[in-house]
Each structure stands twice: as C-alpha cells, then as structure tokens.
Design an enzyme around this catalytic site. Structure first.
Site, PDB file in Angstrom:
ATOM      1  N   SER A  88       0.715  -1.115  -0.073  1.00 37.98           N
ATOM      2  CA  SER A  88      -0.118   0.229   0.072  1.00 37.98           C
ATOM      3  C   SER A  88       0.883   1.218  -0.082  1.00 37.98           C
ATOM      4  O   SER A  88       0.509   2.249  -0.472  1.00 37.98           O
ATOM      5  CB  SER A  88      -1.000   0.138   1.101  1.00 37.98           C
ATOM      6  OG  SER A  88      -0.431   0.028   2.384  1.00 37.98           O
ATOM      7  N   MET A 119      10.547  -6.906   4.407  1.00 36.19           N
ATOM      8  CA  MET A 119      10.711  -7.607   5.630  1.00 36.19           C
ATOM      9  C   MET A 119      11.914  -8.264   5.763  1.00 36.19           C
ATOM     10  O   MET A 119      11.946  -9.342   6.366  1.00 36.19           O
ATOM     11  CB  MET A 119       9.354  -8.411   5.843  1.00 36.19           C
ATOM     12  CG  MET A 119       8.063  -7.532   5.719  1.00 36.19           C
ATOM     13  SD  MET A 119       7.775  -6.260   6.876  1.00 36.19           S
ATOM     14  CE  MET A 119       7.706  -7.426   8.455  1.00 36.19           C
ATOM     15  N   ASP A 170      15.915  -0.362  12.594  1.00 37.87           N
ATOM     16  CA  ASP A 170      15.144   0.958  12.611  1.00 37.87           C
ATOM     17  C   ASP A 170      15.834   2.196  13.601  1.00 37.87           C
ATOM     18  O   ASP A 170      15.175   2.762  14.255  1.00 37.87           O
ATOM     19  CB  ASP A 170      13.776   0.671  13.406  1.00 37.87           C
ATOM     20  CG  ASP A 170      13.003  -0.309  12.565  1.00 37.87           C
ATOM     21  OD1 ASP A 170      12.966  -0.416  11.462  1.00 37.87           O
ATOM     22  OD2 ASP A 170      12.243  -1.187  13.281  1.00 37.87           O
ATOM     23  N   GLU A 218       0.862   7.064   7.055  1.00 33.65           N
ATOM     24  CA  GLU A 218       1.912   6.658   6.243  1.00 33.65           C
ATOM     25  C   GLU A 218       2.210   7.058   4.741  1.00 33.65           C
ATOM     26  O   GLU A 218       3.203   7.220   3.976  1.00 33.65           O
ATOM     27  CB  GLU A 218       2.258   4.995   6.213  1.00 33.65           C
ATOM     28  CG  GLU A 218       2.550   4.584   7.764  1.00 33.65           C
ATOM     29  CD  GLU A 218       2.799   2.986   7.664  1.00 33.65           C
ATOM     30  OE1 GLU A 218       3.297   2.521   6.580  1.00 33.65           O
ATOM     31  OE2 GLU A 218       2.452   2.441   8.688  1.00 33.65           O
ATOM     32  N   ARG A 235      22.922 -13.997   3.318  1.00 33.67           N
ATOM     33  CA  ARG A 235      22.324 -12.486   3.526  1.00 33.67           C
ATOM     34  C   ARG A 235      23.071 -11.607   2.439  1.00 33.67           C
ATOM     35  O   ARG A 235      22.339 -10.675   1.836  1.00 33.67           O
ATOM     36  CB  ARG A 235      22.415 -12.057   4.796  1.00 33.67           C
ATOM     37  CG  ARG A 235      21.252 -12.970   5.626  1.00 33.67           C
ATOM     38  CD  ARG A 235      21.307 -12.499   7.294  1.00 33.67           C
ATOM     39  NE  ARG A 235      21.071 -11.024   7.249  1.00 33.67           N
ATOM     40  CZ  ARG A 235      21.748 -10.124   8.150  1.00 33.67           C
ATOM     41  NH1 ARG A 235      22.404 -10.661   8.849  1.00 33.67           N
ATOM     42  NH2 ARG A 235      21.329  -9.028   8.166  1.00 33.67           N
ATOM     43  N   HIS A 237       8.397   3.230   9.105  1.00 29.02           N
ATOM     44  CA  HIS A 237       8.224   2.333  10.293  1.00 29.02           C
ATOM     45  C   HIS A 237       6.957   2.920  11.022  1.00 29.02           C
ATOM     46  O   HIS A 237       6.841   4.050  11.430  1.00 29.02           O
ATOM     47  CB  HIS A 237       9.302   2.198  11.324  1.00 29.02           C
ATOM     48  CG  HIS A 237       9.345   1.173  12.495  1.00 29.02           C
ATOM     49  ND1 HIS A 237       9.296   0.200  12.261  1.00 29.02           N
ATOM     50  CD2 HIS A 237       9.077   1.534  13.653  1.00 29.02           C
ATOM     51  CE1 HIS A 237       9.150  -0.746  13.412  1.00 29.02           C
ATOM     52  NE2 HIS A 237       8.781   0.245  14.392  1.00 29.02           N
TER      53      HIS A 237
HETATM   54  C1  GRF Z   1       3.583  -0.657   7.066  1.00 28.67           C
HETATM   55  O1  GRF Z   1       2.926  -0.588   8.062  1.00 28.67           O
HETATM   56  C2  GRF Z   1       4.947  -0.114   6.957  1.00 28.67           C
HETATM   57  O2  GRF Z   1       5.185   0.860   8.152  1.00 28.67           O
HETATM   58  C3  GRF Z   1       5.744  -1.264   7.646  1.00 28.67           C
HETATM   59  O3  GRF Z   1       5.220  -2.440   6.988  1.00 28.67           O
HETATM   60  C4  GRF Z   1       3.899  -1.924   6.600  1.00 28.67           C
HETATM   61  C5  GRF Z   1       4.013  -2.150   4.833  1.00 28.67           C
HETATM   62  O4  GRF Z   1       2.606  -2.141   4.350  1.00 28.67           O
HETATM   63  N1  GRF Z   1       7.280  -1.101   7.494  1.00 28.67           N
HETATM   64  P1  GRF Z   1       2.549  -2.190   3.019  1.00 28.67           P
HETATM   65  O5  GRF Z   1       3.214  -3.212   2.497  1.00 28.67           O
HETATM   66  O6  GRF Z   1       3.009  -0.842   2.420  1.00 28.67           O
HETATM   67  O7  GRF Z   1       1.027  -1.828   2.643  1.00 28.67           O
END
Ligand code: GRF
Length: 208
Positions: A15, A96, A151, A180, A71, A115
C-alpha cells in the site's frame, strides 16, 4: 534536470508502494520508479507494480541459500539489480528482510524506511501491537534513513497518531497506515528536491 530514480523494495501488500505510485502519476512527486524488487513471490505489491507498467522483479532468497553467507550474497544480487536500473534512492516499503552492509555502504544515506511507530519507541516487528501493550496514548510513524541496526537511522519525518479507547491492533494499524501514505511520499519529495541535510543523527530541512 533528470528525475530521481527510485528502487522500491517490498515483501507484501504494497500500500505504501501504491501511495508513491499515485503521487508520481498525479505529478505531485517528481520521481520515477526504476524497479520494484520483492523477496517474496506473488505478493500484491508486485501485482501493483505490474499493473502500473513498472519493472517488477522477484529475487528468491532460496536461490542463494547454499552460499557461505546467504544474506550478503542476496544483497550483492540486490545491489547489482538496483545499479543496473540506475537507482539513486532505495525505498523500503514494507520490506521484511534485514539488509546488510553491502547495500548500506553502497547507498549511504540513500536508503529510506517507513516504520509504524514514533521511533526510537517500538522498533522491530509488530510496532503497533507493542504500542498498545505499552499503553501509549500517542502512536505514529517515522520515515528514517537506514543505517546498520534495526530502525535506528537518522529520522527524516515523523507524525503522531492518537490511540483511541478500545483500539484493536487492526484499528491502530489502519489509522497509522493512512498517515504513512502521506508521510512517505513527502520524505521522498524532500530528498528529490535536495532539501535533506544530515549531521550525525539529525536531519535538517533546507529551504526549497
Ligand atoms: C507498513 O505498516 C510499514 O510501516 C511497515 O510495513 C507495512 C507495510 O505495508 N514497514 P504495505 O506493504 O506498504 O502496505
């Protein structure tokens, strides 16, 4: 002047990627997405990229699992992919996977993450759940440059979001997510305009 080339790293829903695409398409963010890279196969973020005609790449972590340092090997391939697409700013939009020094050193102060907490509170996974468990009254989100460590890099922008009585993790996450979607493009715009000045941990905004 050439337009800032973004490389967006994703792992899931996408998103935030969508919010960035929307601003670029609306002409309110002067940048272009050179490539979208995912470490997960078949995620909605890659579909969104393809739907908007962007280069969408899945880099499979399993392909390097047998190397001495998976990694680092993975990030070497990631780095080569970003460089091949002449990426100038790397945007972690729900990516992630921890990134390593290979990427961080090559793109020093040119990697941004979003974040869902007011850092340095609640780094790591499930930030919104951590905030609720702690009983805070104000939550929020942070866009920061990525350095080694979880972070912890210099903070570019933050915005507070109220915690309401009886909030579930989903309620709070949704309220933060809306913010965000505004904050991340704003931070990228400041970078594109060359307005971010970093001294130690402090990021200052210079005049346009
Ligand atoms: C968001 O809440 C962002 O802050 C965190 O992961 C989530 C990602 O959401 N790092 P999206 O994939 O951008 O919808």
């Amino acid at each position: 002047m050439s337009v800032l080339r973004l490389g967006v790293l994703v792992s899931g829903r996408g998103s935030n990627l969508q919010a960035i695409i929307n601003e670029i398409e609306a002409g309110t963010l002067k940048a272009e997405i050179a490539v979208v890279i995912s470490n997960k196969h078949g995620v909605p973020a890659l579909d969104r990229a393809e739907r908007h005609g962007l280069n969408a790449v899945f880099l499979d972590p399993k392909a390097v699992a047998d190397t001495p340092d998976p990694r680092q090997t993975y990030d070497q391939i990631l780095l080569e992919t970003l460089q091949r697409h002449q990426v100038q700013l790397v945007v972690l939009a729900g990516y992630m996977k921890m990134i390593t020094s290979i990427l961080i050193d090559s793109y020093e102060l040119r990697i941004m993450n979003i974040h869902p907490s007011l850092l340095p509170s609640f780094p790591g996974l499930h930030a919104q759940r951590q905030a609720l468990h702690h009983g805070v009254k104000v939550a929020g989100c942070t866009v920061h440059f990525v350095t080694e460590g979880m972070d912890t890099g210099p903070i570019i922008l933050q915005q507070a979001v109220p915690v309401e009585e009886g909030d579930t993790e989903e309620d709070l996450s949704e309220r933060i997510l809306k913010v965000e979607h505004d904050l991340f493009p704003r931070a990228i715009r400041l970078f594109a305009e060359g307005r971010l000045r970093v001294t130690g941990r402090t990021v200052r905004l210079s005049d346009a």
